[in-house]
Scaffold this active site. Structure first.
Site: not given
Length: 713
Positions: A145, A200, A499
């Site tokens: 990620d 994220h 996600s």
């Protein structure tokens, strides 16, 4: 992938849409660009084989240069064989023709797809949820990620012992970054350090395996306990993504290390705009070699929905996750001066304290906007307006840099009518609030849909999980609106996308592994798929069918005791690739052993937990068969009877032979055949049914889908 406000591409488990961006390095003669050279498995006997030396010799031969250090970008040498290098087009062609090379493909840029959700799944906090904490603490999830924020309370190692002895990783994260007994490993492939700038990676890691942190909220909205599905598990962060995206060579490097480091599962919330063949898809390549080593890869489906054929994660050895909502939603009310109230979608943390402001529905330019609430078709972020009411309605709440609410078309038209018919229109936008959503779960509009465009007889996505308005840990280096004009910084934020659904299923997979540490990736995947909650095709479009949700909505509690599982090994996947006309020479390199493609293995006969077949449009009537084998992981001396449930509107005839399976012992395997026949399939919709094997305690459900629809139709 997550969704962000304004231009925020849906973030999906990293899946903001996969934007292709090839970086070229100019030479005096020809342009060079980075290509990945995939060479399959590492040799089984490596005593006299040095991967990097081999890679350098290939480059020397192809380029005619004695010094090629400046050409070599990465060397993959821990878990599979290959390298990334700067090549001209003619050099790429020569490498592709060399013995021992499976594929050569450009280094494209992947991008990221971006508390109550675990309660909604039934995996509640406290003693009512069965856990095996000793094994959970030995379970390691690797996240490929945008990095991680190590100081987050979600990753505190209070109460944790030392890392599991099997761990072979490192904390090579850059300056001012410290791992601990919770966050046990970190690697960077972006030259930025492993610290998360985007937020994220922090969000996805805490969603799957974050500690329970009480009294978390987004400015008081959605207050509760933020926690992961397996809070006792360990985390390893592999930063393959920067603000510019995630390069192919970085993603493959992350897989190469994660597999060798000893992770138990890989969660990757990344994807592409264009689907890629298996031998040129870095995630499919990395996940295949992970599968061989007993590691399940969970990937976000993508945020290209509701367009048919938009699912980008299509390999059967990957667990592909769509996104759906939960029973908690966030809404923002608009109150007009005439007393009418409209409910819209946004995540508005600003409190106007009920004060009314003039409503303005004219041009978005000029001094007339100052001090007013702008009513416009699109979201705006002008600093001179008080708030914004717009028609940009989605089925998820976005974070904006000013008070705003997105209304449905009918409600927006009502507001416009009020503005145009009133001499001094005024109103206000209230702070967002959490509501109970009785209609959940429903697949999000942004979630990528099937059918699978690479292997048309493999149903994708596999399952759906919460991916809408998920509150989890965040990086304080980014703003919650992910807009440089937003000066706010938060420790926990709300994101939407596949996600976000991806790490939910990674957490479920880890939860299953704590009870069945010996299970293979395919057994865990099967358990998740066959115990999923059934969902209904609520619409008349392809986007509302199994192509949206696969086998259904994940059920963690049921998945730890599925009764029967569908097992798939490396040899089965190789036979599947034979059926897709991959040649034996390439498959030998991929498998690392001799391969003979004998006969024609139908891809639909892969021992997959779902059954799907694309039919020729020219045939008015059809008969298709599916061959399957199940393994008993329930109780000995159990008898499973088959039941067929046709979905609404389906006129299929489905027969199962044998219709009864008598399992005398655990681990016993039995095979059966499903024959599906019918006629006049709707060219715009699939016909479907469900096969359920039941012993009175377990219900092992597999969707059956037949269709003629093509994405090009």
């Amino acid at each position: 992938m997550a969704r962000r406000a304004d231009s925020f591409c849906l973030i999906s488990c990293v899946l903001v849409s996969f934007v292709i961006s090839v970086s070229a390095v100019t030479d005096d003669s020809q342009d060079k660009q980075v290509y990945v050279v995939y060479m399959g498995s590492l040799p089984s006997s490596r005593l006299e084989y040095t991967p990097m030396s081999h890679h350098m010799s290939i480059l020397q031969e192809v380029t005619g240069e004695s010094s090629v250090e400046g050409r070599l970008v990465r060397s993959y040498k821990r878990s599979f064989n290959g390298f990334a290098a700067r090549l001209t087009e003619s050099e790429r062609e020569r490498v592709a023709e060399m013995e021992g090379v499976v594929s050569v493909f450009p280094d494209i840029n992947y991008k990221l797809q971006t508390t109550a959700s675990w309660d909604f799944l039934g995996l509640k906090e406290g003693k009512n949820t069965k856990r095996n904490l000793a094994i959970e603490s030995d379970t390691i999830i690797g996240f490929i990620d945008s990095g991680i924020w190590p100081e987050s309370e979600s990753f505190s190692d209070k109460g944790f012992g030392p890392p599991p002895k099997k761990w072979k990783g490192v904390c090579s994260a850059g300056k001012n970054f410290t791992c601990n007994n919770k966050l046990i490993g970190a690697r960077d492939y972006t030259n930025e350090g492993t610290r998360d700038i985007e937020g994220h990676g922090t969000h996805t890691a805490s969603t799957a395996a974050g500690n329970a942190v009480k009294n978390t909220s987004f400015y008081g909205i959605g207050n509760g306990t933020a926690r992961g599905g397996v809070p006792a598990s360990r985390i390893a962060a592999y930063k393959a993504c920067s603000e510019m995206g995630c390069t192919t060579e970085s993603v493959l490097s992350a897989f190469d290390d994660a597999i060798a480091d000893g992770v138990d599962l890989i969660s990757i919330s990344l994807g592409a705009n264009l689907v890629r063949t298996y031998e040129t898809d870095p995630i499919a390549i990395g996940a295949f070699h992970a599968m061989v080593k007993g590691i399940l890869t969970v990937q976000s489906a993508g945020n290209g929905g509701p367009n048919p054929g938009s699912v980008m994660s299509v390999a059967p050895w990957i667990l592909t996750v769509a996104a759906s909502n939960t029973n908690r939603g966030f809404v923002t009310k608009v109150v007009l001066g005439n007393g009418k109230t409209f409910v819209g979608k946004s995540l508005n943390a600003f409190d106007l304290k009920g004060k009314n402001y003039p409503l303005y529905g004219g041009s978005t330019d000029g001094p007339l906007l100052r001090g007013k609430i702008l009513v416009s078709e699109d979201k705006v972020s002008s600093e001179i307006v008080v708030a914004n009411i717009n028609e940009n309605y989605h089925d998820y709440a976005y974070v904006s840099i000013l008070p705003s609410s997105a209304l449905s078309k009918d409600d927006f038209d009502s507001v416009i009518s009020y503005v145009n018919s009133t001499k001094s229109p005024h109103g206000t936008v209230l702070k967002s609030e959490a509501i109970f959503n009785q209609a959940a779960p429903k697949v999000a509009g942004f979630s990528s849909r099937g059918p699978n465009t690479i292997a048309v007889d493999i149903l994708k996505p596999d399952v759906t999980a919460p991916g809408v308005e998920i509150l989890a840990a965040f990086s304080p280096l980014n703003s919650p609106a992910q807009d440089k004009r937003d000066n706010r910084h938060v420790k926990y934020s709300v994101l939407s996308g596949t996600s976000m659904s991806c790490p939910h299923v990674a957490g479920v997979a880890a939860y299953i592994k704590t009870f069945h540490p010996e299970w293979s990736p395919s057994m865990i995947q099967s358990a998740i798929m066959t115990t999923a909650w059934p969902m209904n095709a609520t619409g008349t479009a392809v986007a509302s069918t199994e192509f949206a949700y696969g086998a259904g909505h994940v059920d963690p509690i049921a998945a730890i005791n599925p009764g029967l599982v569908y097992e798939i090994g490396k040899s089965d996947h190789i036979a599947f690739l034979c059926g897709l006309n991959y040649n034996a020479t390439s498959l030998k390199l991929i498998a690392g052993e001799a391969v003979t493609c004998t006969g024609k293995t139908l891809p639909r006969n892969l021992n997959y937990p779902s059954m799907s077949a694309k039919l020729p449009k020219s045939e008015s009537s059809f008969i298709v068969t599916f061959n399957r084998t199940v393994t008993n992981v329930g109780t000995p001396n159990s008898t499973y009877k088959s039941k067929i449930v046709l979905n609404h509107g389906s006129n299929l005839k489905v027969e199962v032979s044998p219709s009864v399976l008598s399992m005398k012992s655990v681990k016993e395997k039995q095979s059966f055949t499903v024959t599906v026949s019918g006629s006049n399939i709707d060219p715009k919709l699939p016909s479907s049914a469900n096969l359920i094997w039941s012993d009175g305690t377990h219900n092992v459900r597999s969707p059956i889908v037949v269709y003629t629809y093509s994405v090009s139709d």
